[in-house]
Scaffold this motif. Structure first.
Motif, short mmCIF file in Angstrom:
data_model
loop_
_atom_site.label_atom_id
_atom_site.label_comp_id
_atom_site.label_asym_id
_atom_site.label_seq_id
_atom_site.Cartn_x
_atom_site.Cartn_y
_atom_site.Cartn_z
N GLY A 168 0.90 -1.30 -0.01
CA GLY A 168 0.01 0.15 0.06
C GLY A 168 0.79 1.17 -0.18
N GLY A 169 1.78 1.43 0.76
CA GLY A 169 2.89 2.40 0.84
C GLY A 169 3.45 2.71 -0.51
N ILE A 170 3.95 1.70 -1.13
CA ILE A 170 4.43 1.92 -2.47
C ILE A 170 3.51 2.49 -3.63
CG2 ILE A 170 5.49 0.36 -4.41
CD1 ILE A 170 6.93 -1.27 -2.47
N LEU A 171 2.35 1.87 -3.54
CA LEU A 171 1.23 2.45 -4.73
C LEU A 171 0.96 3.67 -4.11
CD1 LEU A 171 -1.26 -0.59 -4.45
CD2 LEU A 171 0.49 0.04 -6.18
N MET A 172 0.86 4.15 -2.81
CA MET A 172 0.57 5.44 -2.33
C MET A 172 1.59 6.36 -2.80
SD MET A 172 -1.30 5.34 1.36
CE MET A 172 -0.29 4.17 2.04
N LYS A 173 2.90 6.04 -2.67
CA LYS A 173 4.07 6.89 -3.11
C LYS A 173 4.26 7.17 -4.48
CE LYS A 173 9.18 7.39 -2.06
NZ LYS A 173 9.06 8.73 -1.53
N TYR A 174 4.06 6.07 -5.18
CA TYR A 174 4.47 6.24 -6.78
C TYR A 174 3.35 6.43 -7.69
CZ TYR A 174 9.14 4.83 -4.92
OH TYR A 174 10.24 4.80 -4.45
N PHE A 175 2.30 5.84 -7.16
CA PHE A 175 0.87 6.00 -8.03
C PHE A 175 -0.16 6.96 -7.38
CE2 PHE A 175 3.02 1.92 -8.87
CZ PHE A 175 3.38 2.31 -10.32
N HIS A 176 -0.03 7.46 -6.21
CA HIS A 176 -0.92 8.43 -5.54
C HIS A 176 -2.35 7.73 -5.36
CE1 HIS A 176 2.19 11.28 -5.84
NE2 HIS A 176 2.21 11.14 -7.16
N ILE A 177 -2.34 6.41 -5.16
CA ILE A 177 -3.69 5.61 -4.89
C ILE A 177 -3.69 5.52 -3.31
CG2 ILE A 177 -4.73 3.46 -5.49
CD1 ILE A 177 -3.05 3.09 -7.71
N TYR A 178 -4.46 6.69 -2.67
CA TYR A 178 -4.34 6.40 -1.17
C TYR A 178 -5.24 5.71 -0.72
CZ TYR A 178 -0.96 10.32 -1.57
OH TYR A 178 0.02 11.13 -1.93
N TRP A 179 -6.39 5.31 -1.34
CA TRP A 179 -7.62 4.65 -0.85
C TRP A 179 -7.25 3.06 -0.76
CZ3 TRP A 179 -8.10 0.35 -4.32
CH2 TRP A 179 -7.97 1.01 -5.69
N VAL A 180 -5.94 2.68 -1.45
CA VAL A 180 -5.18 1.45 -0.93
C VAL A 180 -5.18 1.14 0.30
CG1 VAL A 180 -2.92 1.88 -1.39
CG2 VAL A 180 -4.04 -0.27 -2.06
N ASP A 181 -4.86 2.18 1.16
CA ASP A 181 -4.41 1.85 2.52
C ASP A 181 -5.77 0.99 3.05
OD1 ASP A 181 -2.73 2.72 4.93
OD2 ASP A 181 -4.56 3.51 5.62
N ASN A 182 -6.95 1.73 2.84
CA ASN A 182 -8.21 1.14 3.57
C ASN A 182 -8.56 -0.31 3.10
OD1 ASN A 182 -8.59 3.53 4.99
ND2 ASN A 182 -9.77 4.40 3.17
N ILE A 183 -7.98 -0.40 1.82
CA ILE A 183 -8.19 -1.89 0.99
C ILE A 183 -7.48 -2.72 1.82
CG2 ILE A 183 -8.06 -3.09 -0.77
CD1 ILE A 183 -10.36 -1.42 -0.85
N MET A 184 -5.99 -2.35 1.89
CA MET A 184 -5.07 -3.35 2.47
C MET A 184 -5.63 -3.74 3.98
SD MET A 184 -2.93 -4.39 0.34
CE MET A 184 -2.33 -3.80 -1.20
N THR A 185 -6.11 -2.62 4.48
CA THR A 185 -6.58 -2.78 6.17
C THR A 185 -7.61 -4.05 6.20
OG1 THR A 185 -6.28 -0.57 6.73
CG2 THR A 185 -7.78 -1.76 8.13
#
Length: 301
Positions: A168-185
Motif C-alpha cells: 500500500g505504501g508503494i502504491l501511495m508513494k509512486y501512484f498516489h492511490i491513497y484509498w489502497v490503505d483502507n483496502i489493505m486494512t
C-alpha cells in the motif's frame, strides 16, 4: 486399570516466545509513532495488531510456564490445560482486532486523510523483518503445540499485514492511490477472521472434550474387539487433555472371568493397538464380567 505411553516428543521451549515479545514491543512502539506522524490507518492497524500480539505472546508464555507445573492433590492434572485456554483467548483477540479494523477502515472510506507514504514503507519493512524473525523462531514449536500455534499465527498474520502495508505504501508513494490503505486494512482484517475462527474452533473442541476429528470411535471399537478376550467395549470417552496427551477411558466386558494379572496382559495389548493405530497415549479401562450396566458405546454419566 490405566496405562500410559510416553513416546519421544518435540520439546517446546519458552525462550523463543520471550524474544518475540521483546521484538513486538519495539515494533508496536515504532509503528504507533509512525502511524500518527504519517496518518496511515493501515500502519496504525498493524500497530494495534502488534500490541495484541504482545498481549497474546505474554499470555502464551505464562500459560506455557503454568502447564509445566507438577500435579497436586488439588490439581491432579496439574495446569496442562492452561495452554488451551491461552489459545482460545488468543483466537478471540484475533477476531476482535479484525472487527475493529473493519470498522475503522470503513469510516476512512467516507472520511479520507492525507498519508505520508515514505514513513509507511519504512515502518512496514521494520515489521516484516522483526515479525519474520519471530515466525521463524516459533515455526517448529507451532507444529507441536496449539498454544504456540496461536502465538505463531498472531506473528504470521502480523508479518503478512506488514507486507500488505508495504504494498500500500508503494502504491501511495509512486501512484498516489491513497484509498489502497483502507483496502489493505480490510484484507488484513478478513484474513485475521479466517485464521482466528479456525484456531478458536480447535481450542473450543479441546476445551469441551470433544472427540478429536481424526478419531473414529467405531473404528476403535472394531480394533479392540479383534483382541482375544475382549467382548464389548462401552462407556467410551476420547479427548485431548492438551496437544500432547490424547486420553481414552472406557468399560470393557471381558469374555471370560480372568485374573488381574491376565487383565494386565490384555490391557497392555489394548494400549498398543490404541497407540499404534490412533495415537492414544493415555488409556484407562474398567474391566467387567457379566456386569449389569448400560452397554451403549456412548453413555451419559
Amino acid at each position: 486399570m490405566s496405562g500410559h505411553s510416553h513416546p519421544h516428543k518435540h520439546k517446546v521451549e519458552g525462550k523463543n516466545l520471550l524474544f518475540s515479545i521483546f521484538l513486538n514491543i519495539l515494533i508496536t512502539t515504532a509503528q504507533v509513532v509512525g502511524g500518527i506522524i504519517s496518518g496511515s490507518l493501515a500502519l496504525l492497524s498493524d500497530a494495534l495488531h502488534n500490541f495484541s500480539d504482545v498481549l497474546s505472546l505474554v499470555i502464551s508464555y505464562v500459560a506455557h510456564k503454568l502447564s509445566h507445573r507438577q500435579a497436586t492433590l488439588k490439581q491432579t492434572f496439574g495446569l496442562k490445560r492452561a495452554e488451551l485456554i491461552a489459545a482460545f483467548v488468543n483466537a478471540l483477540t484475533l477476531i476482535v482486532v479484525a472487527i475493529i479494523l473493519i470498522y475503522e477502515a470503513t469510516l476512512r472510506f467516507f472520511n479520507p486523510v492525507t498519508i505520508a507514504p515514505s514513513l509507511v514503507i519504512w515502518m512496514s519493512l521494520l515489521g516484516i523483518v522483526a515479525n519474520g524473525l519471530s515466525v521463524l523462531l516459533l515455526k517448529k514449536d507451532a507444529d507441536h503445540n496449539l498454544n504456540m500455534k496461536s502465538a505463531y499465527l498472531h506473528l504470521l498474520t502480523d508479518m503478512l499485514a506488514s507486507v500488505a502495508v508495504l504494498v500500500g505504501g508503494i502504491l501511495m508513494k509512486y501512484f498516489h492511490i491513497y484509498w489502497v490503505d483502507n483496502i489493505m486494512t480490510l484484507v488484513i482484517a478478513v484474513y485475521l477472521v479466517v485464521v482466528g475462527f479456525d484456531l478458536l474452533k480447535k481450542a473450543t473442541f479441546m476445551l469441551m472434550l470433544f472427540t478429536p476429528e481424526e478419531i473414529d470411535i467405531e473404528e476403535i471399537i472394531d480394533e479392540v474387539h479383534k483382541i482375544s478376550g475382549c467382548a464389548h467395549l462401552h462407556h467410551i470417552h476420547v479427548w485431548h487433555l492438551n496437544d500432547d496427551e490424547l486420553h481414552l477411558e472406557a468399560h470393557l466386558d471381558c469374555s471370560e472371568d480372568i485374573t488381574l494379572s491376565q487383565f494386565n496382559t490384555l490391557s497392555h495389548q489394548i494400549e498398543l493397538v490404541l497407540y499404534n493405530k490412533f495415537g492414544i497415549n493415555h488409556v484407562n479401562i474398567q474391566p467387567e464380567y457379566k456386569k449389569e450396566d448400560p452397554k451403549d458405546f456412548i453413555v451419559q454419566d
